[in-house]
Write an enzyme that holds these catalytic residues in place. Structure first.
Site, mmCIF file in Angstrom:
data_model
loop_
_atom_site.group_PDB
_atom_site.id
_atom_site.type_symbol
_atom_site.label_atom_id
_atom_site.label_comp_id
_atom_site.label_asym_id
_atom_site.label_seq_id
_atom_site.Cartn_x
_atom_site.Cartn_y
_atom_site.Cartn_z
ATOM 1 N N ASP A 12 31.456 -17.817 7.050
ATOM 2 C CA ASP A 12 31.166 -18.207 5.672
ATOM 3 C C ASP A 12 29.963 -19.151 5.627
ATOM 4 O OD1 ASP A 12 31.519 -18.134 2.914
ATOM 5 O OD2 ASP A 12 32.950 -19.794 2.892
ATOM 6 N N ASP A 34 33.024 -26.696 6.783
ATOM 7 C CA ASP A 34 34.002 -25.730 6.263
ATOM 8 C C ASP A 34 34.197 -24.514 7.173
ATOM 9 O OD1 ASP A 34 35.804 -24.304 4.785
ATOM 10 O OD2 ASP A 34 34.688 -24.418 2.913
ATOM 11 N N THR A 59 31.191 -14.953 1.454
ATOM 12 C CA THR A 59 30.613 -14.953 0.113
ATOM 13 C C THR A 59 29.696 -13.744 -0.012
ATOM 14 O OG1 THR A 59 30.719 -17.359 0.065
ATOM 15 C CG2 THR A 59 29.234 -16.306 -1.517
ATOM 16 N N ASN A 68 27.856 -24.734 2.324
ATOM 17 C CA ASN A 68 28.562 -25.231 3.505
ATOM 18 C C ASN A 68 27.632 -25.901 4.514
ATOM 19 O OD1 ASN A 68 31.056 -24.445 2.585
ATOM 20 N ND2 ASN A 68 31.006 -22.444 3.583
ATOM 21 N N LYS A 123 26.714 -20.475 4.350
ATOM 22 C CA LYS A 123 25.984 -20.427 3.081
ATOM 23 C C LYS A 123 25.492 -21.834 2.784
ATOM 24 C CE LYS A 123 30.370 -20.839 0.513
ATOM 25 N NZ LYS A 123 31.211 -20.222 -0.521
#
Length: 446
Positions: free
Chosen positions: A140, A158, A180, A145, A142
Site C-alpha cells: 500500500d 502503515d 489503493t 503513507n 502511496k
C-alpha cells in the site's frame, strides 16, 4: 484506557507515556502525541480498540502489522518502539514524525524539483529494498503513507496491508488484491497472482510520477477504463520531466512484471545516480500549549482555510471512481450511506462550521465537538449508542472554486443505523437551506 494522571492533569498510560493531543482518528482508534516519561522523547501512541478490530475481522491484520514493524528497523521507516495491551485496547508507541504526509505537501504546493524528488525517491527505494530483503512487501505504498520528519527525511508508514514471503501460495505468488487503485500494479487486479516486490516497485513508479508531475499517471473516473490504461502502460509524459526521469518512470510503470525494472537495475540508472540536494529543515509550527483538538470546541472565529479540491481529493472522495455524485447539485444534501454525505454550498466555511456547531448545541449535552481545524469539524456523541460505541461524525470542507465549497460528511465512529438517523432527521434538515442546487446562479470568480 489510561491508568494514571500526571501532576498537570494529563493522562498517563501504564506509567510510561504521558498522553497529549489527538493527532488523528482512524477506523479502529486514534493517535495521540505523547511523551515517554523514561526518556523524555516525543512519541506517537496509536490506540486501537480490540472490539472494533474483531467486528471488522481485522485482528490478524494488526498482529501481522506489529510483527512486520518489529522486523523492519530502518532510518526511512517509522519505528515501532513498544507494544502494550489491556483487555480492551492495543497501544503502539511509534516514532513521532512531525513533518506530516508527503501527500499534503504535493496537494498544497504541486510537483517538486527533480533533485528534491530524487532525494525522496532514493530514501523510498532504500526502505522498500530493505523490506524486500527481509521478505516483507508493503502493498500500500502511496503518498499518504510517506511521512516527513523535521529534517525533511522520508519515513514509510502503515504496514497494515503488508504481506510476508511465507504468505505466498504454492506458485510463489501472492493472491490477495489490496491497495489503493491509483497506485496498485495491474497484475494485482488481474487475479492471477503477483510478485509482492514487483508490485511495490510499480507503486514506487506512481509515487515518482506524482512527485515530478504533480498528478497521478492513472486517474480515470471509471475503474475499468483506468485498469485498461494501466495494462497498456498508457499515461502522459510531460515535456518538463527530463528524458532520464521519463525513462525510469517507464521502466517502473511497465505493465509486464517480468520486464519491469528491478532495484538492482534502478539504482544504476543515470537519473538515480545524480547528486542529491541538501534540504533545509522543515518549518514546523508547534501548537499552542493547551490547544489540543480533543479539548477545545471549534469556534466560528477560528481561521478556516479549506484545502483546494484537486485530483487527489476527487479520487479519494469518489465512490467506485464515479465522480458524478460530487457534482449532482440538484438533489440537495445527499442521502446518507456508510460512506458519507456530500453537498455543494456557496456559504463561507466559517458559516458552515457555525451551522454544524448550532446543530451540536441543539443536542444539548448529547453531542460535542471534539476536533476542529482548517478543514472542518468532528462531532462525537457524549453517550454510547446501542452497539456500545459513541457516534462520531466528521465534516471536511474543500474549496472547489472561488465562493464554492464541497462539504464531505462521514461517519467516523459508532453505529451505522444511528448515523443514518442522525443524517436524515437532524443533519439534512439543518443544512438544506445552504445547499447550492443546480439552476441557481452560476458562481463567479471573485
Amino acid at each position: 484506557m489510561e491508568d494514571g494522571v500526571a501532576a498537570d492533569g494529563k493522562s498517563v498510560l501504564q506509567g510510561r507515556y504521558e498522553l497529549g493531543r489527538v493527532l488523528g482518528h482512524g477506523n479502529f482508534g486514534r493517535v495521540h502525541a505523547a511523551r515517554d516519561l523514561r526518556t523524555g522523547r516525543g512519541v506517537a501512541v496509536k490506540v486501537v480498540a480490540k472490539d472494533k478490530l474483531e467486528r471488522a475481522g481485522m485482528a490478524e491484520q494488526i498482529k501481522r502489522e506489529i510483527a512486520v514493524m518489529k522486523m523492519v528497523s530502518h532510518p526511512n521507516i517509522v519505528e515501532l518502539h513498544e507494544v502494550m495491551a489491556t483487555r480492551s485496547k492495543i497501544y503502539l508507541a511509534l516514532e513521532l514524525v512531525r513533518g506530516g504526509e508527503l501527500f499534503s505537501r504535493i496537494a498544497r504546493e504541486g510537483r517538486v524539483r527533480e533533485d528534491v524528488a530524487r532525494r525522496y525517491f532514493r530514501q523510498l527505494v532504500s526502505a522498500v529494498d530493505f523490506c524486500h530483503g527481509r521478505g516483507v512487501f508493503h502493498r500500500d505504498l502511496k503518498l499518504e503513507n510517506l511521512l516527513l520528519d523535521e529534517a525533511g527525511n522520508l519515513k514509510v508508514a502503515d504496514f497494515g496491508l503488508s504481506a510476508l514471503a511465507g504468505h505466498a501460495r504454492s506458485d510463489g505468488l501472492l493472491h490477495t488484491a489490496c491497495g489503493t487503485p491509483s497506485y496498485v500494479a495491474p497484475e494485482v487486479l488481474g487475479g492471477k497472482g503477483y510478485d509482492g516486490a514487483k508490485a511495490d516497485l510499480w507503486s514506487c513508479g506512481v509515487i515518482l510520477y506524482v512527485l515530478l508531475v504533480g498528478s497521478l499517471p492513472f486517474h480515470e473516473d471509471n475503474l475499468m477504463v483506468m485498469y485498461r490504461k494501466m495494462q497498456r502502460g498508457e499515461f502522459l509524459r510531460p515535456p518538463w520531466v527530463s528524458a532520464d526521469a521519463r525513462k525510469l518512470i517507464g521502466g517502473l510503470l511497465d505493465p509486464n512484471p517480468s520486464t519491469r525494472i528491478t532495484v538492482a537495475r534502478l539504482v544504476e540508472t543515470p537519473w538515480y545516480q545524480k547528486p542529491l540536494p541538501v534540504l533545509p529543515p522543515l518549518n514546523l509550527k508547534e501548537p499552542a500549549p493547551g490547544a489540543t483538538p480533543d479539548a477545545r470546541r471549534a469556534s466560528s472565529d477560528d481561521k478556516l482555510e479549506p484545502e483546494v479540491l484537486n485530483a487527489f481529493h476527487l479520487i479519494s472522495l469518489a465512490e467506485g471512481f464515479d465522480l458524478s455524485p460530487l457534482f449532482d447539485q440538484g438533489r440537495g444534501v445527499g442521502r446518507p450511506s456508510a460512506g458519507g454525505v456530500r453537498f455543494v454550498t456557496r456559504e463561507a466555511a466559517s458559516s458552515v462550521v457555525s451551522r454544524l456547531e448550532s446543530l451540536v448545541t441543539g443536542r444539548g449535552a448529547n453531542m460535542r465537538v471534539t476536533k476542529s481545524g482548517s478543514r472542518g469539524v468532528r462531532m462525537e456523541a457524549a453517550s454510547r449508542g446501542r452497539t456500545g460505541a459513541r457516534l462520531a461524525v466528521a465534516a471536511e470542507i474543500f474549496s472547489m472554486a472561488p465562493s464554492v465549497l464541497l462539504v464531505d460528511v462521514k461517519k467516523d465512529g459508532g453505529d451505522t443505523m444511528e448515523y443514518r438517523s442522525f443524517c436524515s432527521e437532524e443533519l439534512r434538515p439543518a443544512l438544506k437551506d445552504i445547499v447550492w442546487a443546480s439552476g441557481e446562479d452560476t458562481p463567479r470568480a471573485a
